[in-house]
Write an enzyme that holds these catalytic residues in place. Structure first.
Site, PDB file in Angstrom:
ATOM      1  N   GLU A 278      -9.373 -30.807  57.077  1.00  0.00           N
ATOM      2  CA  GLU A 278     -10.269 -31.301  58.141  1.00  0.00           C
ATOM      3  C   GLU A 278     -11.473 -32.038  57.557  1.00  0.00           C
ATOM      4  OE1 GLU A 278     -11.468 -27.822  60.278  1.00  0.00           O
ATOM      5  OE2 GLU A 278      -9.468 -27.355  60.992  1.00  0.00           O
ATOM      6  N   ARG A 318     -30.581 -36.505  60.051  1.00  0.00           N
ATOM      7  CA  ARG A 318     -30.277 -35.698  58.859  1.00  0.00           C
ATOM      8  C   ARG A 318     -31.493 -35.458  57.956  1.00  0.00           C
ATOM      9  NH1 ARG A 318     -27.231 -36.914  55.174  1.00  0.00           N
ATOM     10  NH2 ARG A 318     -26.376 -34.840  54.837  1.00  0.00           N
ATOM     11  N   CYS A 348     -42.832 -39.312  67.492  1.00  0.00           N
ATOM     12  CA  CYS A 348     -44.072 -38.532  67.376  1.00  0.00           C
ATOM     13  C   CYS A 348     -43.788 -37.150  66.810  1.00  0.00           C
ATOM     14  CB  CYS A 348     -44.737 -38.418  68.737  1.00  0.00           C
ATOM     15  SG  CYS A 348     -45.173 -40.009  69.380  1.00  0.00           S
TER      16      CYS A 348
HETATM   17  C1  LIG Z   1     -14.454 -26.443  61.473  1.00  0.00           C
HETATM   18  C2  LIG Z   1     -14.909 -27.672  60.754  1.00  0.00           C
HETATM   19  N1  LIG Z   1     -13.989 -28.453  60.172  1.00  0.00           N
HETATM   20  C3  LIG Z   1     -14.340 -29.579  59.513  1.00  0.00           C
HETATM   21  C4  LIG Z   1     -15.647 -29.961  59.420  1.00  0.00           C
HETATM   22  C5  LIG Z   1     -15.973 -31.227  58.683  1.00  0.00           C
HETATM   23  O1  LIG Z   1     -16.756 -30.969  57.582  1.00  0.00           O
HETATM   24  P1  LIG Z   1     -17.092 -32.151  56.573  1.00  0.00           P
HETATM   25  O2  LIG Z   1     -17.643 -33.273  57.361  1.00  0.00           O
HETATM   26  O3  LIG Z   1     -18.060 -31.562  55.645  1.00  0.00           O
HETATM   27  O4  LIG Z   1     -15.806 -32.507  55.880  1.00  0.00           O
HETATM   28  C6  LIG Z   1     -16.651 -29.179  60.004  1.00  0.00           C
HETATM   29  C7  LIG Z   1     -18.067 -29.558  59.882  1.00  0.00           C
HETATM   30  O5  LIG Z   1     -18.911 -28.819  59.493  1.00  0.00           O
HETATM   31  C8  LIG Z   1     -16.272 -27.997  60.706  1.00  0.00           C
HETATM   32  O6  LIG Z   1     -17.179 -27.241  61.314  1.00  0.00           O
END
Ligand SMILES: Cc1ncc(COP(=O)(O)O)c(C=O)c1O
Length: 418
Positions: A278, A318, A348
């Site tokens: 992911e 960020r 502000c």
């Molecule tokens: C469950 C889950 N998967 C994937 C990600 C993606 O993480 P990153 O952008 O660090 O690859 C996140 C982000 O924090 C997440 O919460």
């Protein structure tokens, strides 16, 4: 191994360009602030991860939370990405981009009943549940629909991701998932429950992880759990190691996709199961720049110089939220000697600061600057604070640029108000 980072934003005689397209020429048409993305950088980053994992059956479920602008989701879909959605809204965007429900995993620490009902009804590939209680609610909702929900349980392995505390999710003080000790019991107790079909195990220990060790340990813990579940007679279809791969915001080399794969694959191979990944930041982070205009400059008696931009924490939160570092590049650097500048936004809040004491060439009102590596967790976190309008977004591809999201208008904002 040094990380390969495709450089999409480069300096030329005509100023800073994105894949050959002048940022000034984009700003002439769409004004500032504007997010500019390189399609090539997204394809290359996605391809680097996909190639790195070629030795093991895997599927990339791009984490939509990093950037879910529709054109970017469509681009990723066109190169074969599946998706990790964190809300009903992100599921809707994935479907709008042509994704099938089976290619979506639905994660999220606070899924609502309505979101779960919909995810079950359309048949998402997996719901990554966050607790035994959530699994029970999913079972009841699925049974009521006469369906079987495909589920995985998110484990919290109590591993320090080593990143900023606000983006670490795998420690036992964090709200995410269930402990490894509880996970096995939760699976066992619900095995065979009407409405549930266990298809995987899931972990995500945090974001912007820059060392291999935590990622490898999390994959090991997850693989061990999958093997224990197999011993318990629970046959899974995948092991989902989440995202988290960091990027080099400061230009220093960090973990390459190949190193990441080299650490994770051996851990997961012993399960004989395909991998789900992911990644979010690592796919889109380097691909974007926020282009803003200097609206004021000032110098204090102690010598401190400020450049105030027309973009701030409303467009890119960020730095204010995590103290994160972004390179800042004047679009047309003046040839005079550089000096330290505080680069700040118009909001502000004293935390509305992009950089302190950043050594940059002289800046003047109306100069353009690009805040680099803002493709991830940039526009998705933008807000209307101080009634600022959400910025425009542009995608550069093959020497052409396209407006992929128009700038919000005050009428758009007020249309919601009665
Ligand atoms: C469950 C889950 N998967 C994937 C990600 C993606 O993480 P990153 O952008 O660090 O690859 C996140 C982000 O924090 C997440 O919460």
């Amino acid at each position: 191994m040094p990380t390969f980072v495709y450089q999409s934003f480069t300096h030329t005689d005509t100023g800073l360009v994105c894949d050959g397209v002048s940022l000034e020429s984009i700003v002439e048409r769409v004004d500032t602030p504007v997010y500019v993305y390189s399609a090539r950088a997204i394809r290359d980053a996605y391809g680097a991860i996909d190639d790195a994992f070629a030795a093991h059956p895997h599927r990339i479920h791009y984490a939509l939370k990093a950037n879910s602008t529709l054109a970017i989701v469509r681009l990723l879909r066109s190169i074969g990405s599946a998706f990790d959605a964190n809300s009903g809204g992100e599921i809707a965007v994935a479907l709008c981009a042509g994704c099938t429900p089976a290619d979506i995993v639905f994660t999220g620490v606070g899924k609502t009943r309505a979101e779960l009902e919909r995810a079950i009804a359309i048949g998402v590939g997996a719901i990554n549940a966050e607790s035994g209680g959530e699994l029970d609610r999913i079972a009841a909702l699925a049974a009521a629909q006469g369906r079987e929900a495909r589920v995985a349980l998110r484990v919290n392995p109590d591993i320090d991701a080593g990143s900023h505390p606000n983006i670490s999710t795998g420690l036992k003080i964090n709200k995410f998932g269930v402990s490894l000790e509880d996970a096995r019991t939760i699976y066992r107790e619900r095995r065979g429950r009407a409405g549930l079909r266990f298809v995987g195990v899931h972990v995500h220990i945090g974001s912007q992880i820059t060392t291999i060790d935590p990622l490898q340990r999390a994959a090991r813990a997850l693989a061990t759990l999958a093997l224990e579940l197999r011993d318990d007679g629970i046959a899974l279809e995948h092991v989902d190691v989440g995202g988290g791969l960091g990027i080099a915001y400061e230009g220093r080399p960090i973990i390459s996709a190949a190193d990441y794969a080299g650490a994770v694959i051996p851990e997961v191979r012993r399960t004989g199961l395909p991998l789900l990944l992911e990644p979010g930041r690592a796919v889109v982070g380097h691909a974007g720049a926020l282009v803003a205009r200097v609206v004021d400059t000032k110098r204090y008696p102690d010598g401190r110089r400020f450049a105030v931009l027309d973009a701030g924490m409303g467009e890119l939160i960020r730095p204010a939220l995590y103290g994160s570092y972004h390179q800042i590049a004047p679009v047309r650097p003046r040839p005079s000697p550089p000096a330290p500048w505080d680069i700040v936004g118009p909001i502000c809040e004293s935390s509305d600061v992009f950089a302190r004491d950043r050594v940059l060439p002289p800046l003047e009102v109306d100069d353009l600057v690009a805040i680099l590596d803002t493709g991830a967790y940039g526009s998705v976190m933008a807000s209307n604070y101080n009634r600022h309008l959400l910025p425009a977004e542009v995608l550069v591809d093959d020497g052409q640029w396209t407006l992929i999201r128009r700038r919000q208008t005050i009428d758009d904002v007020l249309a919601l108000e009665l």
